[in-house]
Design an enzyme around this catalytic site. Structure first.
Site: not given
Length: 157
Positions: A58, A134, A144
């Site tokens: 990340e 998501h 993603d």
């Protein structure tokens, strides 16, 4: 772009960035992904590490996104990582004051990446925005998929 040739107003005033990280196991093979937009221009990037953690990926996504910029334009970074957003907007100043130690005097985890992110972010006027992962957000979904591609390459898939 959102609707064919239509350029959204947000991406004409500043660079809009979506970042994400992915990891199989924690630690394990990991990847980071970035989708950048500015006006009509778009760029996708991804990378990987064979043995890492999700938090490191990340952080790497945000670092690599900012390091790729060539002009000192305003930036909007979207991340689904509360760790990244809270770290860079709230925790980092206290960590620096304490010599990169937490409130309970322990060394900051991933200090090498936090220092790198702090340095590169200081070159820009950055707004950090958290987005739910998501959840159907176009930018987050693209980042993603790129992070998953990096993770899969690291895992030899």
């Amino acid at each position: 772009m959102r609707n064919g040739d239509e350029v959204d107003e947000e991406s004409t005033r500043r660079v809009v960035i979506y970042t994400d990280g992915a990891c199989s196991g924690n630690p394990g093979p990991g990847g980071w992904g970035v989708w950048l937009r500015y006006g009509e221009h778009e760029k996708e990037m991804y990378g990987s590490e064979k043995q890492t953690t999700n938090n490191r990926m990340e952080l790497m996504a945000a670092i690599r996104a900012l390091e790729s910029l060539k002009k000192p334009l305003p930036v909007l970074v979207h991340t689904d990582s509360s760790y990244v957003r809270n770290g860079i907007t709230s925790w980092v100043e206290n960590w620096k004051r304490r010599g990169w130690r937490t409130a309970d005097k322990k060394p900051v985890k991933n200090v090498d990446l936090w220092q790198r992110l702090d340095e590169v972010a200081s070159r820009y006027d950055v707004e950090w925005r958290w987005v739910r992962g998501h959840s159907g957000d176009e930018g987050n979904e693209r980042a993603d998929k790129l992070a998953q591609r990096g993770r899969d390459e690291a895992a030899g898939r």
